[in-house]
Design an enzyme around this catalytic site. Structure first.
Site, PDB file in Angstrom:
ATOM      1  N   GLY A  83       0.785  -1.224   0.000  1.00 21.90           N
ATOM      2  CA  GLY A  83       0.000   0.000   0.000  1.00 21.90           C
ATOM      3  C   GLY A  83       0.816   1.273   0.000  1.00 21.90           C
ATOM      4  O   GLY A  83       0.309   2.345  -0.325  1.00 21.90           O
ATOM      5  N   ARG A  84       2.101   1.162   0.346  1.00 22.48           N
ATOM      6  CA  ARG A  84       2.945   2.359   0.351  1.00 22.48           C
ATOM      7  C   ARG A  84       4.408   2.021   0.093  1.00 22.48           C
ATOM      8  O   ARG A  84       5.292   2.830   0.344  1.00 22.48           O
ATOM      9  CB  ARG A  84       2.828   3.093   1.685  1.00 22.48           C
ATOM     10  CG  ARG A  84       3.139   2.229   2.881  1.00 22.48           C
ATOM     11  CD  ARG A  84       2.991   2.983   4.159  1.00 22.48           C
ATOM     12  NE  ARG A  84       3.230   2.100   5.289  1.00 22.48           N
ATOM     13  CZ  ARG A  84       3.725   2.495   6.443  1.00 22.48           C
ATOM     14  NH1 ARG A  84       4.043   3.748   6.616  1.00 22.48           N
ATOM     15  NH2 ARG A  84       3.898   1.650   7.424  1.00 22.48           N
ATOM     16  N   GLY A 116      -0.289   6.402   0.998  1.00 24.20           N
ATOM     17  CA  GLY A 116       0.933   5.774   0.521  1.00 24.20           C
ATOM     18  C   GLY A 116       2.201   6.311   1.147  1.00 24.20           C
ATOM     19  O   GLY A 116       3.302   5.982   0.702  1.00 24.20           O
ATOM     20  N   ARG A 166      14.333   0.189   1.985  1.00 28.65           N
ATOM     21  CA  ARG A 166      14.478  -1.152   2.553  1.00 28.65           C
ATOM     22  C   ARG A 166      15.177  -2.074   1.565  1.00 28.65           C
ATOM     23  O   ARG A 166      14.911  -2.043   0.363  1.00 28.65           O
ATOM     24  CB  ARG A 166      13.106  -1.732   2.917  1.00 28.65           C
ATOM     25  CG  ARG A 166      13.182  -3.133   3.507  1.00 28.65           C
ATOM     26  CD  ARG A 166      11.884  -3.557   4.165  1.00 28.65           C
ATOM     27  NE  ARG A 166      10.780  -3.653   3.233  1.00 28.65           N
ATOM     28  CZ  ARG A 166       9.494  -3.702   3.608  1.00 28.65           C
ATOM     29  NH1 ARG A 166       9.176  -3.626   4.897  1.00 28.65           N
ATOM     30  NH2 ARG A 166       8.541  -3.792   2.709  1.00 28.65           N
ATOM     31  N   ARG A 173       6.060 -13.073   0.628  1.00 27.92           N
ATOM     32  CA  ARG A 173       5.495 -13.297   1.962  1.00 27.92           C
ATOM     33  C   ARG A 173       4.609 -14.539   1.944  1.00 27.92           C
ATOM     34  O   ARG A 173       4.207 -15.016   0.873  1.00 27.92           O
ATOM     35  CB  ARG A 173       4.636 -12.089   2.373  1.00 27.92           C
ATOM     36  CG  ARG A 173       5.312 -10.736   2.168  1.00 27.92           C
ATOM     37  CD  ARG A 173       4.269  -9.637   1.947  1.00 27.92           C
ATOM     38  NE  ARG A 173       4.892  -8.353   1.595  1.00 27.92           N
ATOM     39  CZ  ARG A 173       5.097  -7.350   2.436  1.00 27.92           C
ATOM     40  NH1 ARG A 173       4.690  -7.463   3.686  1.00 27.92           N
ATOM     41  NH2 ARG A 173       5.672  -6.238   2.046  1.00 27.92           N
ATOM     42  N   ASP A 244       0.791 -11.670   6.245  1.00 30.13           N
ATOM     43  CA  ASP A 244       1.353 -10.815   5.197  1.00 30.13           C
ATOM     44  C   ASP A 244       2.631 -10.127   5.659  1.00 30.13           C
ATOM     45  O   ASP A 244       3.312  -9.481   4.849  1.00 30.13           O
ATOM     46  CB  ASP A 244       0.330  -9.770   4.737  1.00 30.13           C
ATOM     47  CG  ASP A 244      -0.185  -8.907   5.881  1.00 30.13           C
ATOM     48  OD1 ASP A 244      -0.893  -9.456   6.739  1.00 30.13           O
ATOM     49  OD2 ASP A 244       0.121  -7.697   5.913  1.00 30.13           O
TER      50      ASP A 244
END
Length: 484
Positions: A83-84, A116, A166, A173, A244
């Site tokens: 989502g972001r 986001g 990241r 996942r 998730d």
């Protein structure tokens, strides 16, 4: 950075292409030199700042958000996705490839009415915990940098947006497999495609056939159990163990309202949104199994149920053995030459009795372990004794501990070894909060100092003793929210 785009080219139905929206007045707030080396970078540059803040294209990047589903607090959500977070691709480093993702890069098709964005405080926390866990030898994703801005965003109040860059060996996942089993029913072909991709990319020693699939699932069970064993040994509470948020590679992932233990508390809850304690510290091993059971359900079109159950039955041992190895090292107990169920049981009892004493006497988890580095294990009078209110119970435990410990020939070497496995410094929530407040005031020095200390958690750093202290009253047992 040099990229390859295997996920993007081989799994076109597993993502949506979306480009980041740049943040205004970007600035480097933090940077990890050793994370940078993973993808062949050295120092932060102005050009890189523009690219990773979403204000310029990065050569070779393809920009996409992945789709997946997941069980959140026990209930299935059929469609989640990034989502972001926007992934640039797999950056090729000297020892392998790492996904590069901009967490807070702007809205995606999976933002579910969100903006986001990530706020500065959550970006800083994710960066710091990634550094802390890695240097505590806990399997984890990494954070390359935090990029700040003057872009306002609204949560409970107005804050400023930031981006965490990241690095992950993979962003796949448990929820990816759930999506193509449950949410996209009848798409077993896609489930197999994802499984084959995962094995080819990350388990090349395995074959993409029935035997390989079973061996792969066993590896996932073992890696997940090992990760959680590390969490329990170091006193780390993740806080949001939804499926998730579970990496298929057994890396700590997707950090939100996490916490390291201050005072030892088995049922410690670090997430304000988890009042019933589903994800409390002591529940993490059981939740790990529950999540693996959900993954197994998603794999039933590919792996027979009997085989999945047989593999899941190995989880307990896959958790206990690394946990015992870590805890024996913390206590200085000799390794067991010949595996023995009875010896394992006795050692687990010894460890459990010690943590129960910590909880009853409201002792700091990290400090208590660190005290072993000052202990003369041959003395009848332990330096630890004064920390315990119920000294008789401690004496009983200490006698059993000395008996299990046996003779120690070189006491200084034994003490040095304890300090090499029992950290002096952890990322206490109040320290992170103080660093965040300083950043808000335009002072990056506390953040950079804290990062430095967390990269050397076993060193003494005598000039920074204050960072090893128990938290002040306001910082004791801080509970964070999922708001980020």
């Amino acid at each position: 950075m040099k990229f390859k785009q295997d996920f993007f080219t081989q799994l076109p139905e597993f993502y949506s292409q979306v480009y980041p929206q740049g943040i205004t007045k970007p600035e480097w707030l933090a940077w990890s030199d050793d994370a940078a080396q993973l993808i062949g970078l050295s120092q932060p540059t102005d050009e890189l700042l523009l690219g990773l803040s979403g204000n310029a294209a990065v050569d070779g990047a393809t920009y996409y958000a992945q789709v997946y589903s997941g069980h959140q607090f026990g209930g299935y959500t059929p469609r989640l996705g990034d989502g972001r977070s926007i992934i640039l691709g797999e950056a090729i480093g000297p020892n392998g490839a790492w996904d590069v993702a901009l967490k807070g890069g702007g809205p995606t098709p999976y933002s579910r009415r969100g903006d986001g964005r990530a706020v500065m405080r959550s970006a800083v926390r994710e960066f710091l915990v990634s550094e802390a866990l890695h240097h505590l030898h806990v399997p984890t994703t990494r954070a390359l940098a935090v990029i700040g801005s003057d872009l306002p965003v609204w949560r409970e109040s107005q804050e400023t947006a930031a981006i965490t860059v990241r690095l992950a060996r993979s962003h796949i996942r448990f929820g990816h497999f759930e999506f193509f089993c449950h949410s996209e029913r009848g798409r077993a072909d896609k489930l197999i495609q994802l499984l084959n991709f995962t094995i080819t990319q990350h388990y090349p020693h395995l074959s993409c056939d029935a035997a390989g699939y079973k061996a792969w699932f066993l590896q996932v069970v073992q890696d997940t159990a090992k990760m959680i064993a590390h969490w329990q040994a170091v006193g780390f509470a993740h806080g949001v163990m939804n499926t998730d948020n579970m990496s298929i590679l057994g890396d700590s992932f997707d950090f939100g309202p996490f916490a390291f233990l201050d005072t030892f508390q088995e049922d410690f809850i670090c997430n304000h949104s988890d009042p019933e304690g589903r994800y409390a510290f002591g529940q993490q091993p059981g939740i790990g199994l529950w999540n693996l059971q959900r993954l197994a359900q998603a794999l039933t079109p590919v792996i027979p149920s009997d085989d999945l159950i047989a593999i899941l039955n190995q989880y307990q041992e896959a958790l206990v053995q690394p946990y015992l190895r870590l805890m024996r090292a913390k206590l200085g107990l000799s390794a067991v030459d010949v595996p023995s169920v009875e010896q394992d049981k006795q050692d687990l009892d010894l460890i459990g009795r010690f943590t129960v004493l910590m909880e009853k006497n409201q002792l700091d988890y990290t400090q208590t372990w660190r005290q072993l580095g000052k202990l003369d294990p041959t003395s009848k009078h332990s330096a630890l004794r004064d920390d315990f209110i119920d000294v008789s119970q401690f004496d009983t435990w200490y006698q059993a501990y000395q008996q299990r410990l046996g003779a120690v020939a070189d006491i200084p070497a034994w003490q040095t070894e304890r300090n090499s496995v029992n950290p002096k410094y952890i990322l206490r929530n109040y320290l992170a909060q103080e660093a965040i407040i300083a950043v808000e005031e335009g002072n990056l020095a506390p953040l950079h100092l804290l990062q430095k200390i967390l990269t050397q958690p076993f060193a003494e750093h005598a000039e920074h003793e204050d960072l090893a202290k128990r938290p002040p009253d306001w910082g004791q047992g801080l509970i964070m929210s999922c708001s980020s």
